[in-house]
Write an enzyme that holds these catalytic residues in place. Sequence first.
Site, PDB file in Angstrom:
ATOM      1  CE  LYS A  84      -0.983 -30.708 -23.292  1.00 14.36           C
ATOM      2  NZ  LYS A  84      -0.799 -29.904 -24.519  1.00 14.36           N
ATOM      3  CG  HIS A 105       1.194 -26.391 -24.211  1.00 18.63           C
ATOM      4  ND1 HIS A 105       1.732 -27.631 -24.441  1.00 18.63           N
ATOM      5  CD2 HIS A 105       1.517 -26.075 -22.918  1.00 18.63           C
ATOM      6  CE1 HIS A 105       2.367 -28.050 -23.339  1.00 18.63           C
ATOM      7  NE2 HIS A 105       2.241 -27.135 -22.413  1.00 18.63           N
ATOM      8  CB  CYS A 146       5.249 -30.297 -21.745  1.00 18.74           C
ATOM      9  SG  CYS A 146       5.230 -30.854 -20.028  1.00 18.74           S
ATOM     10  CD  GLU A 177      -1.500 -22.401 -26.354  1.00 14.87           C
ATOM     11  OE1 GLU A 177      -1.989 -22.937 -25.336  1.00 14.87           O
ATOM     12  OE2 GLU A 177      -1.190 -23.047 -27.377  1.00 14.87           O
ATOM     13  CG  PHE A 183       8.146 -27.469 -16.246  1.00 19.33           C
ATOM     14  CD1 PHE A 183       7.028 -26.683 -16.476  1.00 19.33           C
ATOM     15  CD2 PHE A 183       8.128 -28.349 -15.152  1.00 19.33           C
ATOM     16  CE1 PHE A 183       5.911 -26.765 -15.643  1.00 19.33           C
ATOM     17  CE2 PHE A 183       7.021 -28.440 -14.319  1.00 19.33           C
ATOM     18  CZ  PHE A 183       5.910 -27.656 -14.564  1.00 19.33           C
ATOM     19  CG  HIS A 194       0.267 -31.959 -20.094  1.00 19.57           C
ATOM     20  ND1 HIS A 194       0.941 -32.341 -21.228  1.00 19.57           N
ATOM     21  CD2 HIS A 194       0.893 -30.836 -19.632  1.00 19.57           C
ATOM     22  CE1 HIS A 194       1.950 -31.494 -21.433  1.00 19.57           C
ATOM     23  NE2 HIS A 194       1.939 -30.580 -20.488  1.00 19.57           N
TER      24      HIS A 194
END
Lengths: 418, 78
Positions: A342, A311, A170, A321, A406, A347
């Site tokens: 998002k 994010h 991502c 975050e 990831f 996403h």
Amino acid sequence: MRRVVVTGIGMVSPLGGDAETTWSNILSARSATKKVENFQVDDLPAQIACQIPFGDGSDGSFNADDWMEVKEQRKVDPFIVYAVSAATQALNDAGWHPKTDDEQHTTGTMIGSGIGGLQGIEQTSLLLAERGPRRVSPFFIPGRLINLASGYVSIMHGLKGPNHSVVTACSTGAHAIGDAGRMIALGDADVMVAGGAESPVCRLSLAGFAACKALSTDYNETPEKASRPWDEDRDGFVMGEGAGIVVLEEYDHAQARGAKIYGELIGYGLSGDAFHITAPAENHEGAFRAMKASLKRAGIDASEIDYVNAHGTSTMADTMELGAVERLAGDHASKLTMSSTKSAIGHLLGAAGSVEAIFCLQAMRDSKVPPTLNLDNPASDTQIDLVPHKAKDKELTTVLSNSFGFGGTNASLVFRKV
Amino acid sequence: MSDTAERVTKIVVEHLGVEEDKVVLNASFIDDLGADSLDTVELVMAFEEEFGVEIPDDSAETIQTVKDAVDYLEKNKA
């Protein structure tokens, strides 16, 4: 190092077949999350997604035939079609159509994807099991490979400079823009077509991401409520698809041809968590270091950042975050604005970072901050304005976009008005 | 046009994205209809599917034109 600016943008998103339709829908607080209807979902824990609004190309819908011949579309996974469309839009927007040897040799491509052609892999493996190897198409491999997005764009537009690709889950879209920017800064190219593309919405990926407990599963009957970054009742991300592509250009090159400039890429920071395959490191310290590195590269202080496109996936990591951004901002937190788009388009995995970088540039251009939808009850107190529900007017000079993937891979981009 | 020629034409139009009137009997897939080597592999697969035959690689290599395909399939179709 040479200066790098953005001179063109292109997008295919769940809220529109182009960047401006998408942006206008984002500012109107529209959600793209819907129940999936084009394949079986009743046995899946997550039955919702943000999918491309296919149509005849009018009213902001996406018509693939406008961008790629039908016989070529048949050979590739949709992420390549989205990439070709977004890249062509971006090149048209930039008014850059390299013709001479010199122009072609100094223009390159850097388009990535988090997963690549998963739909084709899913379908072809079923075909292989049911009908045997003789039925596997010669286009199966070249139509699924991640770097074939760059490959197709390069072939269609005659771009003979660096032909590269990024795969960092991502963070892909952000890394693609950052790395392509470095190629220009170091003189490997004068112009780069960069970004990410993704077409993950299929049974295999919904099952797979749900198995890692990453997806929202509580809102199958109220899809528009599902993506709710920082909200107490968030329960996972909503999968999206599409592509975001920018034209990056060396500053003097852009000036010399009188190109319109969206902003300068002044900072790019990268870090690794070295912690866990899917969970962020404690206190999102990897994210903190990526942001810190982007500021160092930009040569600016955190107090100069006006807006952060987070994010913010609508998972437990949102508040981590937020904590990392608070630490970075310090006393500046009360003046900082941060939102997660998002909440509206889901996403987009490998396309998220580049789509969100484009939103940052549009936000700067229009002095508008996009909203965080469904943020009814913030899960933690913060001085940072998370822009719940409605877009806001705000003069923006410097903006930062975060992407985390990831494997513990983090990237931050900083853009400034020129 | 024979039934076989009609079915072959339909497949060629669909896979190569060419106008039907270009798909004449002596047209070469590569030289006249814009196919590349991968396209010809897929065309042969589509003929196999449509006509329920298995075309061995040796024979597939000899199918260069629309007529080659029609003749082969007339002779070998199920």
